[in-house]
Every structure is written in structure tokens, then in C-alpha cells.
Motif scaffolding. Structure first.
Motif, mmCIF file in Angstrom:
data_model
loop_
_atom_site.group_PDB
_atom_site.id
_atom_site.type_symbol
_atom_site.label_atom_id
_atom_site.label_comp_id
_atom_site.label_asym_id
_atom_site.label_seq_id
_atom_site.Cartn_x
_atom_site.Cartn_y
_atom_site.Cartn_z
ATOM 1 N N VAL A 342 -4.464 -73.106 6.331
ATOM 2 C CA VAL A 342 -3.834 -73.570 5.080
ATOM 3 C C VAL A 342 -4.293 -72.715 3.915
ATOM 4 O O VAL A 342 -3.488 -72.317 3.054
ATOM 5 N N GLU A 343 -5.588 -72.427 3.868
ATOM 6 C CA GLU A 343 -6.093 -71.596 2.775
ATOM 7 C C GLU A 343 -5.517 -70.187 2.822
ATOM 8 O O GLU A 343 -5.238 -69.571 1.786
ATOM 9 N N SER A 344 -5.360 -69.657 4.032
ATOM 10 C CA SER A 344 -4.761 -68.331 4.151
ATOM 11 C C SER A 344 -3.322 -68.345 3.632
ATOM 12 O O SER A 344 -2.885 -67.434 2.913
ATOM 13 N N ALA A 345 -2.578 -69.425 3.954
ATOM 14 C CA ALA A 345 -1.196 -69.547 3.447
ATOM 15 C C ALA A 345 -1.186 -69.705 1.930
ATOM 16 O O ALA A 345 -0.333 -69.141 1.227
ATOM 17 N N LEU A 346 -2.132 -70.483 1.400
ATOM 18 C CA LEU A 346 -2.216 -70.641 -0.049
ATOM 19 C C LEU A 346 -2.539 -69.320 -0.733
ATOM 20 O O LEU A 346 -2.036 -69.036 -1.830
ATOM 21 N N ALA A 347 -3.399 -68.518 -0.089
ATOM 22 C CA ALA A 347 -3.713 -67.207 -0.667
ATOM 23 C C ALA A 347 -2.477 -66.321 -0.705
ATOM 24 O O ALA A 347 -2.236 -65.591 -1.681
ATOM 25 N N TYR A 348 -1.652 -66.403 0.348
ATOM 26 C CA TYR A 348 -0.403 -65.624 0.358
ATOM 27 C C TYR A 348 0.546 -66.129 -0.741
ATOM 28 O O TYR A 348 1.178 -65.346 -1.462
ATOM 29 N N MET A 349 0.597 -67.468 -0.881
ATOM 30 C CA MET A 349 1.448 -68.050 -1.920
ATOM 31 C C MET A 349 0.948 -67.629 -3.311
ATOM 32 O O MET A 349 1.734 -67.379 -4.219
ATOM 33 N N ALA A 354 1.817 -64.769 -8.317
ATOM 34 C CA ALA A 354 1.347 -63.779 -9.294
ATOM 35 C C ALA A 354 2.377 -62.673 -9.478
ATOM 36 O O ALA A 354 2.629 -62.207 -10.602
ATOM 37 N N ALA A 355 3.040 -62.254 -8.380
ATOM 38 C CA ALA A 355 4.069 -61.207 -8.483
ATOM 39 C C ALA A 355 5.276 -61.704 -9.267
ATOM 40 O O ALA A 355 5.835 -60.981 -10.109
ATOM 41 N N ASP A 356 5.678 -62.962 -9.025
ATOM 42 C CA ASP A 356 6.802 -63.525 -9.769
ATOM 43 C C ASP A 356 6.482 -63.638 -11.254
ATOM 44 O O ASP A 356 7.325 -63.342 -12.116
ATOM 45 N N VAL A 357 5.285 -64.072 -11.556
ATOM 46 C CA VAL A 357 4.901 -64.217 -12.970
ATOM 47 C C VAL A 357 4.873 -62.861 -13.649
ATOM 48 O O VAL A 357 5.339 -62.700 -14.796
#
Length: 500
Positions: A342-349, A354-357
């Protein structure tokens, strides 16, 4: 009339009025000297005794705390020594089972190799060839005097050829025998090498066992000192506890830093999951959720280490049945693996957000949209790896946490003893200062009224000198009357009998 005017005896002469008031005050102070002295000394004595009793109470509490620290330190040292001795015995058992359990097979193998070497050695023995029977015949023929006879010469020639043939066969047989001996000797070399390797392996195993036994002897000697409660054992345990406290505190600080990084890694994307405007009290729900995930990971790490019997913070888990304990290991590991994923997925999210912002900022600033870089996947993969590895790294927090908990009991106890010692010394010092302060105030009081005291002393001395002659005359009159009545003589005689 103001307040100052009330104390003016002569309105135009304030100095003279002040002198008169001072004389009045000195007279009043002289008259109240004894009660004031008693009050000052009584107050000083009360404070001194109260603080002395308080200091004694604190000293008794310190002694009880020292006794408690001593018991706790010895108990912790005995527990640690028992664990070390138990571990050493397990290692000795494993070494014995691994190396010496095959001793019968090794002994049989060595004996087979020795037997094979002995047989080969016997086979290499050189046996002297027997003297052939036709040597006597040749000797008899050699004694024949005449060889001129053709038939005799022919017989001798046949004998010579037979002799040469037999000689060649003997030489060939001897060479074959030597070759066979060399072959047997060459075959002995592998046996010798295997025998040497077996003996070397046995020697290493014995040396390892000797080292283990020496270490166990040292641990047992320290354990014996702990059971006897010697000062040397206490000093060693106290120093070891302080060292463990410092080291474990440092490692825990490092772990807290890792937890903070992990929190910052998942707190931002958690806003997309639970909402950035949601609050629980004064805290954002996303932060609380991220903190709960990290705390659950730490708790699962504690349970996993406890199930593996690496730590002993929860004796209930260590005392579970082996089958149930193994199930618990797999369950906690599965939960940790899920949370790490889950943390790995959150890091990807987080990287995507950050890229969208950043793209939104570029568009709002009027510039062209940010073009994806070729190596942008590197920080993404790094964040995913960090999100997956940090939960497993937090598992090992249980080891320094156990050392910190056990060492803090001793260290905090020693700190409390030091604080109580300082409090007792401070109370005793304050009590003595109160007593000496009261005596000093008495001296200062007498210094203020030194003039009446000096006058009193002069009057007393003059009265003593006047009463002395009268006292001497009275003393002579009483002595004469006692002598005349015989009382003084009898008392003096008894005194001389009693005195040596």
C-alpha cells in the motif's frame, strides 16, 4: 501633620529627634533581648530539625531505591546471562550434533583407510627370490674337467641357453614385482590425504567446542558473581546498562527519523484517499491515517520479532504453542507485506500528484505544459522502493526498544538516586544555614544594642568585685563554725579515706 511629622519630637531638629528615637528603640530592644533571642533560636532550631528530619526521610527513600536498583540490576543481569548461557549451550548442542554425531561413521571410515593402507604397505614388501634347484646341477656341470667332447659342449651350450632364458624371466618377474609395489605405494597417497583431512576436520570441531566451553565458563563465572551480588558485578552491569541505554536511544532516534520520512512519503497522497479537508479534532484525517499506518507497521514488527523469539517484550507470545506461533509469524508478515505494498502504491500516487500539480502550475503561469523527461521513472521507482522497504526496516525497532526499556529501568533508577542524594544534601545544608543564620541574627541583635550590654557588663563586674570580700568574710565565718563543731573535720577525714 504628615506621618514624618508625627515622629518629630523637635520639629526643627530632625537629627536630634532621630537620635532620641534610636535611643528609645535600643532601650526597647535591650528590654526584649531574651524573648527575641529565644524566638530566633527557637525558629532556627525548628527549621533545622524539620529539614534534618526531611533529609533523613529522603535518605531512607534513597537507600530503598538503591536496594531496589540493586535487585533490578542483578535480576536483569541474571536474565541476560541465562539467555547467553542458554544460547551457548544450544550452539554447543548444534556443533556436537553436526560434527560429532557422525563420529562412529568417521571412526569406521578411518579404520577402513588404516586397514587399506596397512594392506598396501604389506603388499609393497620385497620378498627375496628363492634359489632355483638347478643351481646345484650347474655347479656339478661346472666341475667337469673336459669340454672338448662335442656332446659335452653341446650339453653345456643347452644349459647356457636355458640359464640365460631363466635369468631373463627372473629379471622380468622382479621388475614386474617392483612395478606392482610402486603402484601400491602410489595408491596409498589418497588414503593418507583423506585421513589427514578427516583428522583436520575433527581437530577444528574439537577446537570450536573448546572455545565454546571456555566462553560458557566465562559466562558461568559472571553469573556466579551476579548470584552472589558482588560489587564488581554491579559495576559491570551498571556500566553495561548505561552503554545499552545510550546506544539504543541513538538507534531509536534513527528509527524515528525513518518513521518521519515514511510519514511524509504517504501523508500527501492519503489526502486523495480520505480527503484533504477532513479533520479529526485539530489534526487532518490524512495525517492521522498515515500515522496509524506507521504505528500498525511498528506493532506488527514487534509481534513478528516476538513470534520469532528475537525479543521478549511480550512473554505471552513467546509462550505460545509452536504451531500457533508459526501461524502468527505468517499472519504478521502478510499484514506487513500488504501495508508495504500500500505504501509503495501511495508513493507512486504521490509522484503522479506532484507531476499533475507541476503541470497545473505551468499552465496557470501561461507557459507550455511540462514535457515528461526520459529519466522521470528513476525518482518514481526510488519512492516506490522506499515505500516498500521502510515498513520492513521498522520491524527491527523492536530490538533497540527492548534494550532501551530494560536499560532505562536501571538508568532512571540511578538518576533518581542521584536526585534524592542532592535533595537530602540540600535539605541538610538549608537546615544548617537556618541554624547558623539564627545564631548570626542573635549576634547582630546584640551588636545593635551593644551599648546597654556594655553598660550591663560594667555594672556586673563592679558588683562582683564589691560582693567578693563580703563573700570571703561569710565563708570564713561558716568554716570556723563548722570546724568548731567538728563537722568539717569528720567530712575531711572521710574524703581522705575515699580519695586514693
Amino acid at each position: 501633620m504628615n506621618a514624618n511629622g508625627m515622629f518629630m519630637i523637635w520639629p526643627n531638629q530632625p537629627g536630634l529627634s532621630a537620635i532620641v528615637w534610636a535611643l528609645v528603640a535600643i532601650v526597647l530592644l535591650y528590654m526584649a533581648r531574651n524573648p527575641v533571642h529565644q524566638a530566633m533560636m527557637g525558629l532556627g532550631k525548628v527549621i533545622h530539625n524539620a529539614l534534618r528530619v526531611a533529609s533523613r526521610s529522603v535518605s531512607l527513600a534513597r537507600e530503598r531505591l538503591e536496594l531496589r536498583n540493586r535487585e533490578v540490576l542483578l535480576a536483569a543481569g541474571r536474565e541476560s546471562a541465562e539467555r547467553l548461557i542458554e544460547r551457548e549451550f544450544r550452539r554447543i548442542e548444534a556443533t556436537t550434533q553436526r560434527d560429532l554425531a557422525g563420529y562412529p561413521a568417521m571412526h569406521r571410515k578411518v579404520m577402513e583407510q588404516v586397514t587399506a593402507i596397512d594392506e598396501d604397505y604389506r603388499g609393497t614388501a620385497e620378498i627375496a627370490p628363492e634359489i632355483p634347484g638347478w643351481v646345484d646341477a650347474i655347479e656339478a656341470v661346472a666341475k667337469i674337467q673336459s669340454v672338448s667332447e662335442p656332446r659335452v659342449a653341446e650339453v653345456l651350450e643347452d644349459i647356457h641357453r636355458s640359464f640365460e632364458k631363466s635369468h631373463g624371466q627372473a629379471i622380468s618377474a622382479y621388475r614386474q614385482s617392483g612395478k606392482e609395489r610402486h603402484r601400491l605405494l602410489a595408491r596409498m597417497m589418497p588414503y593418507w590425504r583423506r585421513l589427514a583431512q578427516t583428522l583436520d576436520s575433527t581437530e577444528k570441531s574439537i577446537n570450536r567446542l573448546l572455545e565454546r566451553t571456555q566462553h560458557v565458563d566465562k559466562q558461568l563465572a559472571e553469573y556466579e558473581e551476579m548470584t552472589q551480588g558482588t560489587d564488581r558485578a554491579l559495576r559491570t552491569l551498571a556500566s553495561s546498562s548505561f552503554t545499552q541505554f545510550v546506544i539504543s536511544a541513538f538507534v531509536l532516534l534513527v528509527a524515528i527519523g525513518g518513521a518521519v520520512i515514511n510519514f511524509n512519503l504517504i501523508a500527501y497522497p492519503m489526502q486523495e484517499m480520505v480527503g484533504g479537508a477532513s479533520y479529526i479534532g485539530a489534526f487532518r484525517t490524512a495525517d492521522v491515517a498515515a500515522m496509524v499506518i506507521i504505528l500498525v507497521e511498528v506493532a506488527m514488527g514487534l509481534f513478528l520479532m516476538e513470534s520469532l523469539r528475537v525479543t521478549r517484550l511480550f512473554p505471552v507470545i513467546g509462550a505460545l504453542d509452536d504451531r500457533l506461533r508459526v501461524r502468527m509469524i505468517w499472519i504478521t508478515f502478510a499484514i506487513l507485506f500488504t501495508l508495504a505494498s500500500v505504501e509503495s502504491a501511495l508513493a507512486y500516487m504521490r509522484d503522479l500528484i506532484a507531476a499533475d500539480v507541476e503541470a497545473l502550475r505551468q499552465s496557470l503561469a501561461g507557459g507550455a505544459a511540462m514535457v515528461a523527461a526520459d529519466n522521470r521513472w528513476i525518482p518514481t521507482v526510488g519512492q516506490m522502493v522506499m515505500g516498500f522497504v521502510l515498513p520492513f526496516a521498522l520491524i527491527f525497532v523492536a530490538i533497540p526498544l527492548e534494550s532501551f526499556v530494560h536499560a532505562s529501568r536501571t538508568v532512571l533508577g540511578m538518576v533518581a538516586v542521584g536526585v534524592l542524594r542532592l535533595i537530602a544534601a540540600a535539605l541538610r545544608l538549608i537546615g544548617n544555614l537556618a541554624w547558623q543564620g539564627a545564631r548570626m541574627l542573635v549576634r547582630i541583635y546584640d551588636l545593635v544594642i551593644f551599648a546597654p550590654l556594655w553598660l550591663e557588663d560594667v555594672i556586673r563586674k563592679s558588683g562582683t568585685r564589691t560582693a567578693e570580700p563580703a563573700r570571703s568574710g561569710l565563708h570564713q565565718t561558716i568554716h570556723k563554725a563548722l570546724t568548731d563543731s567538728g563537722v568539717f573535720t569528720e567530712s575531711a577525714a572521710r574524703a581522705r579515706e575515699v580519695s586514693p
